[in-house]
Design a protein around this motif. Sequence first.
Motif, short mmCIF file in Angstrom:
data_model
loop_
_atom_site.label_atom_id
_atom_site.label_comp_id
_atom_site.label_asym_id
_atom_site.label_seq_id
_atom_site.Cartn_x
_atom_site.Cartn_y
_atom_site.Cartn_z
N THR A 12 75.37 18.88 64.85
CA THR A 12 74.79 20.35 64.87
C THR A 12 75.06 20.92 63.46
OG1 THR A 12 76.73 21.21 65.71
CG2 THR A 12 74.86 20.72 67.33
N ASN A 13 76.19 20.50 62.93
CA ASN A 13 76.40 21.15 61.47
C ASN A 13 75.88 20.57 60.44
OD1 ASN A 13 77.92 23.53 62.17
ND2 ASN A 13 79.46 22.09 62.99
N PHE A 14 75.77 18.97 60.36
CA PHE A 14 75.05 18.50 59.26
C PHE A 14 73.67 17.88 59.32
CE2 PHE A 14 79.92 18.16 59.14
CZ PHE A 14 79.96 18.72 57.91
N ALA A 15 73.31 17.39 60.41
CA ALA A 15 72.04 16.99 60.46
C ALA A 15 70.97 18.09 60.63
CB ALA A 15 71.91 16.18 61.99
N THR A 20 78.48 27.90 60.78
CA THR A 20 79.07 28.99 61.81
C THR A 20 79.50 30.14 60.94
OG1 THR A 20 81.22 27.76 61.66
CG2 THR A 20 79.75 27.11 63.52
N LEU A 21 79.62 31.17 62.14
CA LEU A 21 80.17 32.49 61.23
C LEU A 21 81.48 32.62 61.71
CD1 LEU A 21 77.12 34.88 62.57
CD2 LEU A 21 77.64 33.63 60.32
N PRO A 22 82.34 33.36 61.06
CA PRO A 22 82.06 33.90 59.54
C PRO A 22 81.50 32.87 58.43
CG PRO A 22 84.30 34.05 59.83
CD PRO A 22 83.70 33.53 61.03
N VAL A 87 74.74 32.05 65.99
CA VAL A 87 75.61 33.18 66.10
C VAL A 87 76.39 33.01 67.67
CG1 VAL A 87 74.88 35.80 66.97
CG2 VAL A 87 73.67 34.47 65.33
N PRO A 88 77.65 33.65 67.14
CA PRO A 88 78.66 33.33 68.24
C PRO A 88 78.05 34.03 69.46
CG PRO A 88 79.99 33.86 66.35
CD PRO A 88 78.47 34.07 66.33
N MET A 165 69.90 31.40 63.85
CA MET A 165 69.07 32.00 63.02
C MET A 165 69.02 31.37 61.58
SD MET A 165 68.14 34.41 64.89
CE MET A 165 67.24 35.49 63.86
N ARG A 166 68.23 31.89 60.81
CA ARG A 166 67.96 31.26 59.55
C ARG A 166 67.83 32.53 58.66
NH1 ARG A 166 63.33 27.02 59.69
NH2 ARG A 166 65.35 25.63 60.09
N LEU A 167 68.59 32.47 57.45
CA LEU A 167 68.66 33.39 56.40
C LEU A 167 67.74 32.80 55.48
CD1 LEU A 167 69.77 36.02 54.76
CD2 LEU A 167 71.69 34.64 54.26
N VAL A 168 66.81 33.67 54.81
CA VAL A 168 65.88 33.10 53.82
C VAL A 168 65.90 34.05 52.75
CG1 VAL A 168 63.52 32.42 53.45
CG2 VAL A 168 64.34 32.21 55.83
N PHE A 169 65.98 33.55 51.42
CA PHE A 169 65.74 34.07 50.23
C PHE A 169 64.46 33.72 49.78
CE2 PHE A 169 70.49 34.49 50.29
CZ PHE A 169 70.72 35.81 50.26
N SER A 170 63.55 34.64 49.56
CA SER A 170 62.39 34.34 48.91
C SER A 170 61.80 34.91 47.73
CB SER A 170 61.11 34.75 49.90
OG SER A 170 61.14 34.01 51.21
N TRP A 171 61.55 33.99 46.55
CA TRP A 171 60.99 34.52 45.37
C TRP A 171 59.47 34.83 45.43
CZ3 TRP A 171 62.07 37.58 41.34
CH2 TRP A 171 61.31 37.44 40.26
N ILE A 172 58.87 35.82 45.12
CA ILE A 172 57.46 35.84 45.10
C ILE A 172 57.17 36.48 43.69
CG2 ILE A 172 55.56 36.99 46.10
CD1 ILE A 172 57.28 37.21 48.60
#
Length: 188
Positions: A12-15, A20-22, A87-88, A165-172
């Motif tokens: 779950t963490n590498f593949a 995990t949070l924090p 998310v826990p 969840m997925r945190l995304v940074f997008s450059w446009i």
Amino acid sequence: KYIFSFLLFLITNFAFGQVTLPYTEDFEGTGNKGWTLKNGSANNWFVGSAVNNGGSRSLYISENASGANNNYANTTSVNHAYIDFSVPAGVTTVGLSFDWRANGESGWFRLYDYLEVWLVPVSFTPVAGTAITTRSDRTLVASLNGSTSFAKDIYNLSVTAGSNMRLVFSWINDDSTRYQNAAAIDNV
């Protein structure tokens, strides 16, 4: 039992590249630090040493094929960098803070070259060349530009307990006027 648990942790963490949070990341060390970079033909994301806000590395956009600078070219582009997190159970709000810098072009109530921050489910995968659009399961956290020096932003985000969840940074950016520097992220 312990071997199975350890294997499940590895899978779950590498593949899947999930954290995990924090979670904290200063991008020091080597490699992409678990971040997936969805780059097109121009103005790509790098984890490297062209710019930073403490330490010697960050996540940033570069017009240079080797990531040697933090500038962007007059070539229309949409590129994404993301990391997945779990998310826990019992958690419905998470704090997000990061240092950012992104000058970029803007006009009358409109951004042309900018950084977007998104919270999306892991079932959604951003595609280089395509901007993310808002839907009921996709949250635009911020649209940022106009800063030539690093600033720290802090957000409290609503999440579903026990979700991934997925945190995304997008450059446009468009293909007209450039206002250097491009996006850079540090100290997530």
